[in-house]
Design an enzyme around this catalytic site. Structure first.
Site, mmCIF file in Angstrom:
data_model
loop_
_atom_site.group_PDB
_atom_site.id
_atom_site.type_symbol
_atom_site.label_atom_id
_atom_site.label_comp_id
_atom_site.label_asym_id
_atom_site.label_seq_id
_atom_site.Cartn_x
_atom_site.Cartn_y
_atom_site.Cartn_z
ATOM 1 N N SER A 47 0.816 -1.221 0.000
ATOM 2 C CA SER A 47 0.000 0.000 0.000
ATOM 3 C C SER A 47 0.845 1.265 0.000
ATOM 4 O O SER A 47 0.385 2.330 -0.411
ATOM 5 C CB SER A 47 -0.932 0.006 1.215
ATOM 6 O OG SER A 47 -0.183 -0.008 2.429
ATOM 7 N N HIS A 48 2.107 1.162 0.473
ATOM 8 C CA HIS A 48 2.979 2.335 0.542
ATOM 9 C C HIS A 48 4.124 2.268 -0.464
ATOM 10 O O HIS A 48 5.017 3.117 -0.426
ATOM 11 C CB HIS A 48 3.568 2.458 1.950
ATOM 12 C CG HIS A 48 2.605 2.976 2.964
ATOM 13 N ND1 HIS A 48 1.497 2.268 3.344
ATOM 14 C CD2 HIS A 48 2.592 4.127 3.682
ATOM 15 C CE1 HIS A 48 0.831 2.954 4.266
ATOM 16 N NE2 HIS A 48 1.472 4.088 4.478
ATOM 17 N N GLU A 189 -4.838 2.281 3.736
ATOM 18 C CA GLU A 189 -5.636 1.068 3.538
ATOM 19 C C GLU A 189 -7.090 1.423 3.231
ATOM 20 O O GLU A 189 -7.743 0.777 2.412
ATOM 21 C CB GLU A 189 -5.550 0.171 4.770
ATOM 22 C CG GLU A 189 -4.186 -0.458 4.994
ATOM 23 C CD GLU A 189 -3.823 -1.467 3.914
ATOM 24 O OE1 GLU A 189 -4.742 -2.012 3.268
ATOM 25 O OE2 GLU A 189 -2.617 -1.694 3.702
#
Length: 334
Positions: A47-48, A189
Site C-alpha cells: 500500500s505504501h 488502507e
C-alpha cells in the site's frame, strides 16, 4: 495480462526512479524515495510502495512537492541536527540529516534529528530499521494531516501519526522493529479500499458524526478510528509533539492532505531520536533484548513485531516481489 508481475528489487527501484524523474523530481530527490520504495515493497507493505508513485508524480506536477528542493541542514547543538526539507520529499531530507545524527549519537550517546517543511515519509519502519542496522536505537515520529478526532469530538485534530522503534541486534539487523499508527488502521488502507470499491471492516473509520462506517468514502470524509479509543488519541498527540512542535513543522490540523492535488505543500515534519545503547546500558543491552525477544519467540504461535517484515525482505532479495499488474500499468504510464 496476468494479475501480478514479478520484479527484482533493483527493477522496482529503477522503475520508481524513472517515474519520479519524468514527473519532475531531481536526481537527489528521486533516488532516496526510489530506494525506499523498493525496501517498502520488499517488506510486503504494498500500500505504501509502487502504489504511491502515481500520487507522488501527481504531487510533483501540481506543486504539492517541489521536485528541485534542496534540503538545508543545521547543527545548532552538538547532539541536534535540524533539516528543512524545503517542501521536497521527506526521504531526501532524512538522507541529508541522518548520517550526521548517527555520528552525534555515537559521540554524545544520544542525538535528535528534526525535519520541517517535509512531506509523507512513507513507511516509518523503513527509517527505524536503517537506524537499527547502524547499531543504534531509533525512536521515530512523523505527523500527518489531521484525520483523527479527539475523544468525544467529531472534528479531526491529529493525523494517523505513526511511531516506530528500531532496536539493533548486533548483527546488522533489528532485534525489535515496531511500526504502528495512532489509528486503528493506516489511512492508505482505507484509500486502497475506496479505489477498489470494497467495503472496510467496522472499526477502521467513522463518519462525519463520529459513528462507525463500512463505506471507505464516508470514512475518508469523516475520521479515522483511533487505535484503542482514547489511547490512540493520546499516542497521536505524543507524535504531534515530537514531529510537529519540536520540529517546528506544521500541525496536522493545518496541513494540506497527502492525497489529491489541493492545498499546496503539507509542510509536516519528522523527528528521530537516536541512542547509542553502549552509552547507557553498561554493556547489558544485547543480553536484555535477547531475553525479551526470546520470551516472545519461545511461545508457540506468538509473533515478534517486525519479524515478518524482515523475513519478507530476505525472501524478496532472493525471489523478487510480485507486484500488481494494474499498479505497474499506472506507474509505467508516467
Amino acid at each position: 495480462m496476468s494479475e501480478t508481475e514479478n520484479l527484482s528489487l533493483a527493477a522496482i527501484e529503477a522503475l520508481s526512479f524513472d517515474a519520479l524523474r519524468r514527473a519532475g523530481a531531481s536526481e537527489p530527490q528521486a533516488r532516496p524515495l526510489a530506494r525506499d520504495t523498493a525496501v517498502t515493497e520488499a517488506m510486503g507493505v504494498a500500500s505504501h510502495g509502487l502504489a504511491y508513485i502515481p500520487i507522488y508524480a501527481e504531487h510533483l506536477r501540481c506543486g504539492k512537492v517541489l521536485g528541485e528542493a534542496v534540503p538545508s541542514v543545521e547543527t545548532p547543538r552538538p547532539a541536534a541536527v535540524v533539516v528543512s526539507a524545503g517542501n521536497g520529499f521527506a526521504h531526501a531530507a532524512i538522507d541529508a540529516g541522518l548520517p550526521l545524527a548517527m555520528d552525534a549519537a555515537r559521540s554524545q550517546g544520544i542525538a535528535v534529528l528534526s525535519i520541517r517543511e517535509s512531506y509523507n515519509c512513507g513507511v516509518l519502519g523503513v527509517h527505524a530499521l536503517r537506524i537499527a542496522q547502524s547499531g543504534l536505537v531509533g525512536l521515530c515520529f512523523t505527523n500527518a494531516p489531521a484525520s483523527i478526532a479527539p475523544s468525544g469530538g467529531a472534528t479531526p485534530v491529529v493525523g494517523t501519526n505513526p511511531i516506530a522503534l528500531g532496536a539493533p541486534d548486533g548483527a546488522g539487523g533489528a532485534s525489535l522493529l515496531i511500526d504502528q499508527s495512532a489509528s486503528a488502521i493506516a489511512k492508505s488502507e482505507v484509500m486502497k479500499h475506496a479505489r477498489e470499491g470494497k467495503p472496510i471492516p467496522e472499526g477502521w473509520a467513522l463518519d462525519a458524526e463520529g459513528k462507525p462506517t463500512t463505506d471507505p468514502n464516508v470514512g475518508l470524509k469523516g475520521s479515522m478510528a483511533p487505535a484503542g479509543g482514547y489511547k490512540g488519541v493520546g499516542l497521536g498527540l505524543i507524535v504531534e509533539t515530537f514531529a510537529a512542535a519540536l520540529s517546528g513543522a506544521v500541525l496536522g490540523k493545518d496541513a494540506s492532505p497527502f492525497s489529491g492535488p489541493v492545498g499546496g505543500p503539507p509542510a509536516t515534519g519528522q523527528c528521530f531520536v537516536l541512542i547509542d545503547p553502549d552509552a547507557t546500558s553498561g554493556g547489558e543491552f544485547a543480553g536484555r533484548m535477547a531475553a525479551l525477544t526470546q520470551a516472545i519467540t519461545a511461545q508457540p504461535g506468538a509473533r515478534l513485531p517486525g519479524v515478518n517484515r524482515q523475513s519478507a525482505m530476505e525472501r524478496a532479495e532472493q525471489n523478487g516481489v510480485d507486484v500488481s499488474a494494474a499498479i505497474l500499468e499506472r506507474v509505467r504510464a508516467i
